[in-house]
Design a protein around this motif. Structure first.
Motif, mmCIF file in Angstrom:
data_model
loop_
_atom_site.group_PDB
_atom_site.id
_atom_site.type_symbol
_atom_site.label_atom_id
_atom_site.label_comp_id
_atom_site.label_asym_id
_atom_site.label_seq_id
_atom_site.Cartn_x
_atom_site.Cartn_y
_atom_site.Cartn_z
ATOM 1 N N GLY A 70 -1.813 -9.536 4.456
ATOM 2 C CA GLY A 70 -0.478 -8.941 4.527
ATOM 3 C C GLY A 70 -0.271 -7.860 3.480
ATOM 4 O O GLY A 70 0.862 -7.516 3.166
ATOM 5 N N LYS A 71 -1.383 -7.312 2.980
ATOM 6 C CA LYS A 71 -1.306 -6.305 1.929
ATOM 7 C C LYS A 71 -0.562 -5.053 2.404
ATOM 8 O O LYS A 71 0.312 -4.532 1.701
ATOM 9 N N SER A 72 -0.905 -4.565 3.594
ATOM 10 C CA SER A 72 -0.263 -3.345 4.102
ATOM 11 C C SER A 72 1.225 -3.551 4.349
ATOM 12 O O SER A 72 2.049 -2.682 4.035
ATOM 13 N N SER A 73 1.593 -4.703 4.892
ATOM 14 C CA SER A 73 3.012 -4.995 5.127
ATOM 15 C C SER A 73 3.767 -5.110 3.813
ATOM 16 O O SER A 73 4.931 -4.707 3.708
ATOM 17 N N PHE A 74 3.108 -5.643 2.793
ATOM 18 C CA PHE A 74 3.732 -5.736 1.472
ATOM 19 C C PHE A 74 3.966 -4.339 0.892
ATOM 20 O O PHE A 74 5.029 -4.062 0.329
ATOM 21 N N ILE A 75 2.979 -3.458 1.042
ATOM 22 C CA ILE A 75 3.129 -2.082 0.571
ATOM 23 C C ILE A 75 4.289 -1.397 1.288
ATOM 24 O O ILE A 75 5.109 -0.711 0.670
ATOM 25 N N ASN A 76 4.379 -1.586 2.598
ATOM 26 C CA ASN A 76 5.479 -0.995 3.361
ATOM 27 C C ASN A 76 6.824 -1.568 2.930
ATOM 28 O O ASN A 76 7.826 -0.843 2.854
ATOM 29 N N ALA A 77 6.855 -2.866 2.621
ATOM 30 C CA ALA A 77 8.100 -3.490 2.171
ATOM 31 C C ALA A 77 8.547 -2.906 0.837
ATOM 32 O O ALA A 77 9.733 -2.642 0.624
ATOM 33 N N LEU A 78 7.598 -2.692 -0.082
ATOM 34 C CA LEU A 78 7.929 -2.091 -1.377
ATOM 35 C C LEU A 78 8.458 -0.669 -1.216
ATOM 36 O O LEU A 78 9.347 -0.235 -1.944
ATOM 37 N N ARG A 79 7.916 0.055 -0.248
ATOM 38 C CA ARG A 79 8.303 1.447 -0.034
ATOM 39 C C ARG A 79 9.550 1.577 0.836
ATOM 40 O O ARG A 79 10.074 2.680 0.995
ATOM 41 N N GLY A 80 10.015 0.466 1.424
ATOM 42 C CA GLY A 80 11.168 0.531 2.300
ATOM 43 C C GLY A 80 10.851 1.198 3.624
ATOM 44 O O GLY A 80 11.715 1.817 4.247
ATOM 45 N N VAL A 81 9.593 1.068 4.066
ATOM 46 C CA VAL A 81 9.143 1.690 5.314
ATOM 47 C C VAL A 81 8.796 0.593 6.309
ATOM 48 O O VAL A 81 8.116 -0.381 5.961
ATOM 49 N N ARG A 82 9.240 0.732 7.530
ATOM 50 C CA ARG A 82 8.894 -0.238 8.564
ATOM 51 C C ARG A 82 7.455 -0.021 9.022
ATOM 52 O O ARG A 82 6.946 1.101 8.989
ATOM 53 N N ASP A 83 6.814 -1.097 9.466
ATOM 54 C CA ASP A 83 5.391 -1.030 9.810
ATOM 55 C C ASP A 83 5.070 0.016 10.866
ATOM 56 O O ASP A 83 3.968 0.567 10.888
ATOM 57 N N GLU A 84 6.013 0.299 11.765
ATOM 58 C CA GLU A 84 5.742 1.234 12.856
ATOM 59 C C GLU A 84 6.231 2.652 12.556
ATOM 60 O O GLU A 84 6.072 3.550 13.392
#
Length: 421
Positions: A70-84
């Motif tokens: 879940g590393k990529s999803s965690f990075i997106n969560a920190l950046r406030g960016v949705r996965d898609e």
């Protein structure tokens, strides 16, 4: 005048906890010393330097972990960016790169989150991992796991620890673990017991490799307001250098009332410093006149809206989530109506404006007070209004039930005090 400034400065900053302060204690003491000595130029120089550090400081966060954690999803969560969304770290793919990948924050160019391949995914030995990944460029490391921390990750942490750099262990997909446990054991299920079991298991594996026992943060990448995500944010804020806390706080989601209030407190400190800087400039003849021309209110308001997730792109996502049009969302936002209020000045405001103009030419204490007051109250209006908007958006039903057009009725004191620029 100097004594009043010292008193105001001391009393303002002592109200904030360490993790919420944007100035170090050394900087606060130095500014106070200049003010006590009536060295206004020295105080102005120190404040300008501090604000420059806050605005320009780079923040580099390294995130490492094996594929599937879940590393990529965690990075997106920190950046406030949705996965898609465009620019999101790719999720659900097999890791093939052996190089670090930068993911700039979409709103704050000075913030970069680096995706590092898991140490077990590389061909070089653990002792060379940090060199290959350019260890010295990061403010801290976050090591991600989705089951338990592997021995090789614990060895990485041990190496980082020896180099005296901060690192944090994050256990992702906790929401899935809790949900699975609840489905499999509906009668005996206890959320707190499940979380304790997972935390103890992670801590046990870490303790075998490390001399210390660092905390483990249990998070869900899809609900950053739950589990340990808020606790992780607080820990990072407390342990970051003071001049980087503001940047990190601005990069975080405004998904809880606590996060919104904390972000507002960070901004209040910054505008207080900017107001004091404007006031000190105004003591110099013509200084206030120069500062006045540099004021760009609409740009400032737009920046604050971005910090609180009320920029155009964010509003479009919110409208989709609420299943309404963007215009319907905008009709309820106070911050978008600030500049539509009647701009006719009263006689009192015209008199104050005239006095201010004369004072900015001559300089001195009167000009200092006027410019401090103007800068602080106008930007306070912006911050409080935008924070109020962000808070109201946390509840869809309450937000949409509010009657549009009546949103500025509770903010008259700012218009009275701020005056027109």
């Amino acid at each position: 005048m100097a004594q009043l400034l010292v008193f105001s400065f001391e009393n303002f900053f002592k109200n904030f906890k360490k993790e919420s302060k944007i100035l170090s204690e050394e900087t606060i003491t130095l500014i106070e010393s200049h003010l006590e000595d009536k060295n206004l130029q020295g105080a102005l120089s120190e404040i300008s330097h501090a604000l420059s550090n806050i605005d320009k400081a780079p923040l580099n966060i390294a995130v490492t972990g094996e594929t599937g954690t879940g590393k990529s999803s965690f990075i997106n969560a920190l950046r406030g960016v949705r996965d898609e969304e465009e620019g999101a770290a790719p999720t659900g793919v097999v890791e093939t790169t052996m190089k670090r990948t930068p993911y700039p924050h979409p709103k704050l160019p000075n913030v970069t989150i680096w995706d590092l391949p898991g140490i077990g995914s590389t061909t070089f030995p653990p002792q060379n991992y940090l060199t290959e990944m350019k260890f010295g460029e990061y403010d801290f490391f976050i090591i991600i796991s989705a089951t338990r921390f592997k021995e090789i990750d614990a060895h990485l942490a041990k190496t980082i620890e020896k180099m005296n750099t901060k690192f944090y262990f994050v256990r992702t997909k906790i929401d899935q673990d809790v949900s699975n446990e609840q489905r499999s054991k509906p009668r005996s299920f206890n959320r707190d017991s499940v979380l304790k079991k997972i935390r103890d298991d992670c801590s046990g594996h870490l303790q075998k490799a490390l001399s210390s026992q660092p905390p483990v943060f249990l998070v869900s990448n899809f609900d950053v307001s739950d589990f340990d995500f808020p606790k992780l944010e607080t820990t990072l804020l407390r342990e970051l250098p003071s001049h980087k806390r503001h940047l990190f706080m601005m990069s975080l989601h405004s998904v809880t009332e606590t996060a919104i209030a904390r972000k507002r407190d960070f901004l209040r400190q910054k505008i207080w410093l900017e107001a004091l800087k404007a006031g000190l400039w105004a003591t110099i003849p013509l200084g206030g006149l120069v500062r006045n021309k540099m004021q760009k209110l609409e740009e400032t308001l737009t920046l604050y809206r971005s910090y609180f997730g009320l920029d155009e792109a964010s509003l479009e996502n919110i409208a989709k989530d609420f299943n309404v049009s963007v215009n319907e969302i905008k009709a309820h936002l106070r911050s978008l109506q600030l500049f539509t209020k009647n701009n006719d000045m009263s006689f009192k405001e015209k008199l104050l404006k005239y006095i201010e103009y004369i004072s900015c030419v001559t300089g001195g204490p009167l000009a200092s007070g006027l410019y401090f007051r103007k800068t602080y109250y106008w930007q306070s209006l912006f911050i409080d209004t935008v924070a109020s908007d962000a808070k109201s958006l946390l509840n869809k039903e309450e937000f949409l039930s509010e009657k549009p057009g009546s949103c500025l009725s509770d903010l008259p004191e700012y218009w009275e005090t701020g005056m027109e620029l």
